[in-house]
Design an enzyme around this catalytic site. Sequence first.
Site, PDB file in Angstrom:
ATOM      1  N   ARG B  42      16.471  -1.992  -3.053  1.00 57.38           N
ATOM      2  CA  ARG B  42      16.107  -3.290  -2.448  1.00 57.38           C
ATOM      3  C   ARG B  42      16.154  -4.414  -3.477  1.00 57.38           C
ATOM      4  O   ARG B  42      16.295  -5.574  -3.120  1.00 57.38           O
ATOM      5  CB  ARG B  42      14.716  -3.198  -1.828  1.00 57.38           C
ATOM      6  CG  ARG B  42      14.744  -2.255  -0.636  1.00 57.38           C
ATOM      7  CD  ARG B  42      13.727  -2.595   0.406  1.00 57.38           C
ATOM      8  NE  ARG B  42      13.874  -1.685   1.534  1.00 57.38           N
ATOM      9  CZ  ARG B  42      12.868  -1.144   2.165  1.00 57.38           C
ATOM     10  NH1 ARG B  42      11.631  -1.437   1.809  1.00 57.38           N
ATOM     11  NH2 ARG B  42      13.065  -0.332   3.177  1.00 57.38           N
ATOM     12  N   ASP B 151       3.046 -16.955   5.531  1.00 59.49           N
ATOM     13  CA  ASP B 151       3.697 -15.861   4.812  1.00 59.49           C
ATOM     14  C   ASP B 151       3.658 -16.165   3.320  1.00 59.49           C
ATOM     15  O   ASP B 151       3.484 -17.320   2.918  1.00 59.49           O
ATOM     16  CB  ASP B 151       5.145 -15.677   5.286  1.00 59.49           C
ATOM     17  CG  ASP B 151       5.646 -14.263   5.000  1.00 59.49           C
ATOM     18  OD1 ASP B 151       5.559 -13.417   5.902  1.00 59.49           O
ATOM     19  OD2 ASP B 151       6.077 -14.000   3.870  1.00 59.49           O
TER      20      ASP B 151
END
Lengths: 658, 293
Positions: B42, B151
């Site tokens: 990732r 977020d």
Amino acid sequence: MSHLPIFPAEEERYRALQELDPRAEGILDVLVTGLHDESWRVRHAAATGLQRLTPPEHVASRLVSVLGERGETGARNAAAEALAGLGPAALAPLVKLLGHLDPDQRKFAADILGQLGLGAAELPLVQALEDPDLNVRVAVAEALGRVGGEHAARALSRLLGDAEPLLRLSALEGLALLRRPPPLPVVVALLDDARLRRSAFRVLGLIPQVAATERLCQGLSSDARSIREAALAALGTQASLVEPSRRSELEAVILAALRRLPDAVTRLEQALEAEDVAVRSGALLAVAAMGEASLAVRVAEVAREDRLLRDVLGTLGRLGSEGGRLLLAAMADLSAPARAAAAEALVDLVDPGSVTPLCALLEWAEDDLRGVVVRALGRTRAPEAASPLVDLLRDPVTAGAATRALGVLAGSCRAAVLSALEDAVARRATPVAVTALGRVGGAPALPSLRALARDVDPRWRAAAVEVAGEVDGRVGRELARVALADEASPVRAAGARAMGRLGGTEAGALLRSALQDEDASVRRAAVEAVGESGAVDRVPELERLVRHPDGALAVAAVRALSRLGRVEAKVLREASGHPDEEVVKAVLSAGAVSREGVTLAVSLLEHPHWDVRAAAARVLGDSGGPECLEPARRVLETEPDALARQALADAVGRLSRR
Amino acid sequence: MARFDDSRPEMTAEEFRLLRDHVYAHCGILVHEDMKFVMERRLWPRLETLGVPDFSAYHRYLRYDANRHAELEAAVESLTTHETYFFREPSQLKAFREELLPVLEKRNARTKRLRLWSAGCSSGEEAYTLAMVLRDEPRFEGWDVEVYGSDISRRVLTMARRAEYGPSALRATSADLLERFFVPAGNTKVRVRDDVRAMVSFGHHNLLDEAGSQLVMKMDAVFCRNVMIYFDQSARRKVLRILRDRLVPGGYLLLGHSENLLNLGADFELVHLRGDLVYRRPELPGLVGGEVR
């Protein structure tokens, strides 16, 4: 407080237990009462609360007494849960309980000892295999599988010959847990017993032999789903144990077995959605062996289980361009993890026909996928991919990947790539296009690069300066020299980097001012450039910088000195006291070639940071002499950190052989 | 096993540990020991974007570079799976609509104000979904209704504000809802309609940042779905304390279907709905449903 207040609602009882002060008088009684509550949540809260009380030995004894309350199933299970959470404090009363008159109690003791998984329970449990009660012996065998140890493994192996099938089964399961398979013929013999077959398959997976694979593949044709899945799971285990060079042999056996099954694809489809991770892993292996492209989407969805990502990627990579097409078509419907895995695999699965769907995907794909899609576009070998890739140079997220992808694409479609890049530069789309143009265009691009190095926009000047040297050293030096005096810091930094790569006799002199630049990023680029270009005339400046409070600059200086092979002992010592551990690690790395560095590594074995200690251990392993063995051994005895301990153990092993 | 790209660096155990600790210190997200391979893959795109050669260099980048804060956000974003789409977890939405909204309507009848928080909203699908649910409820006609999405990643917030989505975000959206709440935005994308967008605001929050959380107004309900799965126990406790503090007494906390608050203290009470389990910040003593007992 000596009893639990009678609250009307479960929620209030639950909250009351959670809020109890573990030091309050009578708390043990209150929590033990809570173990008897009608609500499992309240019982769980009581069990959790009991694990916080002191002394834990006292709590353990009290909990053991609850285990004896026949008819109180909920309370007994909650007490067992609490005991399992108490750790070593529960060991002694539970071992004692193994000798209780009531077989029910003895079974509880074995179960909980298994959950505790403490090595100290191994021998008492082995002795308990002589228990007259079958249920207790079965529980003991299961517990031994969790506790482990040599005695446990041997005892479980002996049990495989027991007349009692339940015992044989728990022994087999225990050996599977311990990953201690008995000899292959013994396991194969157990396959004949239907009651043991599932577990026997599981153990077969621990034996990385083709003969075991053959037997496992027989399980794939079973009518019983549980057997098929056990065989698949075992195949997955086996694949993880087998040498990579023998994997194709294993896959050939699996493929032959699957070809004999008319409904192999349907069965694998089911298995890819099994609850058990090991089954899914085995199914992935089987799909890879078959190269069954029609299952590409199902395979990608297995990536929802993070632990299987590696297997998923490996399998997708085996499904060819047909698999790639199916994945591309399904991208919108895949879950996020599946989409990420599919995109990763697509890089290897695309063909010229993939450009259009890849571009459609780029329009809506999440940013983390876009980079992967860009790489895939670069591998399509299609001229139509050039234009969208050039457009992607404008996006900082994809610019790096697009530059590299254009380089790859230019291998098969140079003219299209070059034309798209020239057009982008002419349109002043993005300075990143300049870098790509230089790399793809080569010498014919030099006039453009020269012109761009004088551009009004510093970003374009920087890009031209940086890439020019890759095309032509002389032109590159000329442009870098001018850039080092530019009024914009990004251009000066680009000039320093270019000078570093090009080197030459004048590099040190030219980088001198950049080493004192007002801008930190230019100074850092210059330090790295000095190391890269071999400009030893700048060593004094670097030696001063190793003490700089800016860790990044100090690290760069140490690494540059190391590259120049000019790391003096005095500098090493000074820099090793730097408050930033990254500097100290750089020092260790730089000193590994010298005796002083080894001495320094010994002194840093007890540094407060684990990563520094690990780095010091590595230096000793690589460069230390026998005199380092004793200090390394001594520190190893008390090293608290697992990774540092591993590095130390490795160093001790290597030093012992010198 | 197929080879993918051998030119990409492998992550050593030490690099994994350094990066994992760095991320944890920043936001409480804990990458488990067996996730090294996942973390490696990732973060590869990040290395590629930055032109960084290996994970040690990437760690130094996170330590020293002028852009380190933005990069840390990007790293965290890469490490957390953003499985989000419109109208996800329909059974919970149904329970919210049919069982909690009537309660909230009654509670707030005097103020006619309703505030919902989508904590860890990623690219905004959940926040807009909640706005759409409220838009479809005649009972809140004329109310002051707002959904707040937060977020830790500024980048996903930019996407959320843009409110443009591709087909994967719409996989659980019926044709009727698509028709009523979205407008076309290019070949494959749609944009959330302006009247729905006007109900939603966004902000940048680290859920572990106590001081920053004070900027969030008091909420009637918080949706924090599949966010805490990335945290360890102590970080979860801290987040729960903060969420509790931002809820009005009697306000609801809705988690993902695989999450629960067992072993996480007694800051919330469990509420059994017909179709779901939710948590509630206890009422102030002597009050029920916001009224004196």
